[in-house]
Write a protein that holds these residues in place. Structure first.
Motif, PDB file in Angstrom:
ATOM      1  N   GLY A   1       0.340  -1.291   0.146  1.00 37.98           N
ATOM      2  CA  GLY A   1       0.005  -0.320   0.502  1.00 37.98           C
ATOM      3  C   GLY A   1       0.751   1.065   0.023  1.00 37.98           C
ATOM      4  O   GLY A   1       0.163   2.092  -0.318  1.00 37.98           O
TER       5      GLY A   1
ATOM      6  N   LYS B   1       0.124   4.388  -1.563  1.00 35.88           N
ATOM      7  CA  LYS B   1      -0.600   6.217  -1.235  1.00 35.88           C
ATOM      8  C   LYS B   1      -2.007   5.847  -2.236  1.00 35.88           C
ATOM      9  O   LYS B   1      -1.835   6.922  -2.871  1.00 35.88           O
ATOM     10  N   ARG B   2      -2.944   4.750  -2.344  1.00 34.07           N
ATOM     11  CA  ARG B   2      -3.992   5.374  -3.303  1.00 34.07           C
ATOM     12  C   ARG B   2      -5.308   4.282  -2.117  1.00 34.07           C
ATOM     13  O   ARG B   2      -4.417   3.760  -1.862  1.00 34.07           O
ATOM     14  N   TRP B   3      -5.988   5.023  -3.458  1.00 35.69           N
ATOM     15  CA  TRP B   3      -7.390   4.417  -2.677  1.00 35.69           C
ATOM     16  C   TRP B   3      -8.197   3.468  -4.094  1.00 35.69           C
ATOM     17  O   TRP B   3      -8.309   4.487  -5.381  1.00 35.69           O
TER      18      TRP B   3
ATOM     19  N   LEU C   1     -13.606   2.545  -0.365  1.00 33.99           N
ATOM     20  CA  LEU C   1     -12.971   2.872   0.701  1.00 33.99           C
ATOM     21  C   LEU C   1     -11.936   1.645   1.429  1.00 33.99           C
ATOM     22  O   LEU C   1     -12.140   1.082   2.030  1.00 33.99           O
TER      23      LEU C   1
ATOM     24  N   GLN D   1      -7.836   0.497   0.350  1.00 32.75           N
ATOM     25  CA  GLN D   1      -5.634   0.791   0.095  1.00 32.75           C
ATOM     26  C   GLN D   1      -6.147   0.127  -0.650  1.00 32.75           C
ATOM     27  O   GLN D   1      -6.375  -1.305  -1.318  1.00 32.75           O
TER      28      GLN D   1
ATOM     29  N   GLU E   1      -5.765   0.921  -9.382  1.00 37.58           N
ATOM     30  CA  GLU E   1      -6.042  -0.587  -8.554  1.00 37.58           C
ATOM     31  C   GLU E   1      -4.923  -1.546  -8.151  1.00 37.58           C
ATOM     32  O   GLU E   1      -3.612  -1.351  -8.537  1.00 37.58           O
TER      33      GLU E   1
END
Length: 239
Positions: A63, A66-68, A73, A75, A97
């Protein structure tokens, strides 16, 4: 504790571990006799699904990107690699993704699952990709032109040009459960006939011993499955 991988020399095991009271998974290594436990990564991000590289490094998903996920909701974790001691961490994938379950092919490429989510349906494209050990030449291995289920936990089958995988329905079931299948890229990435399902057993965590022998987990048992899809128990637990 999850994602155990045995080293090529069969002396060490690499795995992800989340200690009680801590939110993140990190990479650990231990000798096969249970001695020498050591933590390889740390920080505020999850490190998962690691695999040993022939050059002594480790590929994993993290992770640290640092993306979602765009529609939920959760990570995002994408391909990373580090040295064998956990140092020199660097990002290999720029996917927006999830990437999942990297494994090394006989030619040295990394085979992995990529959730493709660029101007496409959100839930229909989770298929097999490859890249070089340094992250270059990211290329579709199989399935990305066809809507379908999630192809995951893919590993090469010794002595063949095929890989074994789990075909998990829809967006993917818990713990990657689905049908056992094999596929080859020798006909290109889009030929549906290249995939063969080995029966209808719901299973997970496949490992190819040979082209006619696969070990899988199914419910609370470990089974061996042949190329015709016939399964028998190796071990079963009622606990």
């Amino acid at each position: 504790i999850r994602d155990p991988k045995v080293h090529y020399d069969a002396r060490k095991i690499l795995f992800s571990y989340r200690k009680g009271g801590i939110a993140q998974f990190h990479l650990y290594e231990i000798n096969v006799d249970g001695s020498g436990l050591k933590q390889l990564t740390d920080g505020i991000y999850d490190d998962l699904e690691a695999t040993y590289m022939p050059d002594g490094g480790i590929a994993f998903v993290s992770g640290r990107v640092k993306r979602w996920v765009n529609c939920w909701l959760v990570q995002v974790a994408v391909l990373h690699r580090c040295d064998g001691d956990g140092k020199n961490i660097r990002q290999l994938s720029a996917n927006i993704e999830q990437d999942n379950t990297p494994w090394v092919l006989p030619d040295g490429r990394i085979l992995f699952t990529r959730w493709e989510y660029v101007d496409r349906n959100q839930v229909s494209f989770h298929h097999l990709w490859t890249c070089n050990p340094d992250g270059t030449n990211q290329t579709v291995y199989f399935g990305n032109m066809h809507r379908g289920s999630l192809f995951i936990d893919a590993k090469p089958i010794p002595g063949t040009n095929r890989v074994v995988l789990i075909d998990s329905p829809g967006h993917g079931r818990r713990e990657h459960q689905g049908r056992l299948a094999t596929v080859t890229d020798q006909f290109g990435p889009d030929d549906k006939s290249a995939m063969k399902h080995l029966g209808n057993l719901q299973c997970r965590d496949p490992y190819a011993v040979s082209k006619d022998c696969f070990i899988v987990a199914s419910a609370r048992s470990i089974k061996v499955v042949n190329a015709a899809g016939k399964a028998m128990d190796l071990h079963s637990s009622k606990i």
